[in-house]
Design an enzyme around this catalytic site. Structure first.
Site, short mmCIF file in Angstrom:
data_model
loop_
_atom_site.label_atom_id
_atom_site.label_comp_id
_atom_site.label_asym_id
_atom_site.label_seq_id
_atom_site.Cartn_x
_atom_site.Cartn_y
_atom_site.Cartn_z
N CYS A 131 4.14 -0.93 -1.70
CA CYS A 131 3.82 -1.47 -0.38
C CYS A 131 4.90 -1.17 0.64
O CYS A 131 4.62 -0.82 1.79
CB CYS A 131 3.55 -2.98 -0.47
N HIS A 184 6.54 -8.75 -0.57
CA HIS A 184 5.45 -7.85 -0.19
C HIS A 184 5.56 -7.56 1.30
O HIS A 184 5.90 -8.44 2.10
CB HIS A 184 4.09 -8.51 -0.50
#
Length: 330
Positions: free
Chosen positions: A211, A97
């Site tokens: 992301c 992430h």
């Protein structure tokens, strides 16, 4: 977590009517442009998150202004997905992430800015197949979250926390307005990048919108505003690929699930997504994994939902792949 395991196992085992995008000469444009909207719609109450979205920050991605004379440090942030629960487990297969950090020299305040799923990755990758609703039901919104503080341990223990540049307070404020515009018009998360093959000259059919793509857009905007960004290490990011021949456009919800003539197609799409349903028992998951292998690898078929429209992908080797590849700073 079951959806993430499905993606890993597949890797190992190997209603808004909009028109499809075409070029001026009538040819399909590849990659298909990501559709933007005038505003963000309300969230359906059926969609529920295991972990609340943006629990300590601004859920609308609003960024506080700073003095124009301030100097803002910019940080590259990366950590394994669900690191707070599973540590480095997903980091071992490079499922990461990404976010951006900021620090004010005048106030000493630190901030984290990230863009991610409102209802976790699985809900953005596969829909719910509800008995009372014929069309698959998607909980696939993504949004920006801005909150005070940078959790140094969270980012640095199993990932990256690195200063990559500085910008003036005025540039930061301009970026803040851009984040609002970007967040209000780019409303849904897309997990997959779809390519014709793994080679360097492959055709990209669809781009992901996740992301890391938000981080790349932010870096490009900061550079456009005059910031200079550089890293001492290689800047790698997670990509989830599907490989297929040229996709076939099928239509939107009303075109497919509202037409009796297309009932067989509608049932096939429902059956396909039922394989990837959440909250399965271990026995059901094992059966579903075999069904997914049969559909994707043996039958070479995958249904993709993009821009609120369905496409059929004629799958080809290596079918599914998770990569961790370099995307240089702009």
């Amino acid at each position: 977590m079951a959806h993430a395991l499905t993606l890993l196992c597949l890797n190992v085992l190997l209603v808004v009517p909009v028109a499809a995008q075409f070029t001026n000469n009538g040819q399909q444009r590849w990659p298909v442009p990501y559709r933007r909207f005038d505003r963000r719609p309300a969230v359906d109450s059926y969609c529920e998150a295991v972990y609340p979205f943006c629990p300590t920050g601004d859920r609308d991605g609003r960024v506080p202004s700073v003095r124009d004379s301030d100097v803002i440090s910019v940080y590259r942030l990366q950590t394994p997905v669900w690191e707070f629960k599973y540590g480095d487990l997903l980091g071992k297969v490079h499922i990461m992430h990404d976010a951006v950090g900021f620090s004010s020299s005048e106030s000493g305040a630190n901030y984290t800015m990230e863009w991610y799923e409102l209802f976790q990755l699985g809900n953005c990758t596969f829909p719910h197949v509800r008995p009372e609703v014929f069309a698959p039901f998607w909980c696939n919104q993504g949004a920006a979250c801005f909150f005070e503080g940078i959790d140094d341990v969270h980012w640095s223990q199993n990932g990256t926390l690195e200063k990559i540049g500085e910008l003036a307070g005025s540039q930061f404020n301009d970026m803040a307005q851009w984040v609002q515009d970007d967040n209000n018009t780019g409303i849904y998360y897309e997990t997959w990048t779809v390519r014709s093959d793994p080679g360097p000259n492959a055709t990209v059919w669809f781009e992901s919108y996740d992301c890391s793509q938000f981080v790349h857009r932010t870096y490009r905007k900061l550079t456009e505003l005059g910031a200079k960004l550089s890293s001492r290490s290689q800047t790698n990011y997670t990509k989830l690929y599907l490989y297929s021949g040229e996709p076939t456009y099928l239509g939107n919800d009303s075109a497919i699930f509202g037409q009796p003539a297309l009932k067989n197609l509608a049932v096939d799409i429902r059956n396909f997504y039922h394989t990837f349903r959440p909250h399965q028992s271990f026995a059901d998951f094992a059966v579903s994994l075999l069904q997914a292998y049969e559909k994707v690898v043996l039958e070479k078929s995958f249904y993709l939902y993009y821009n609120f429209e369905y496409w059929h992908l004629p799958m080809k080797p290596p079918y599914v792949r998770i990569t961790y590849e370099e995307v240089p700073l702009p």
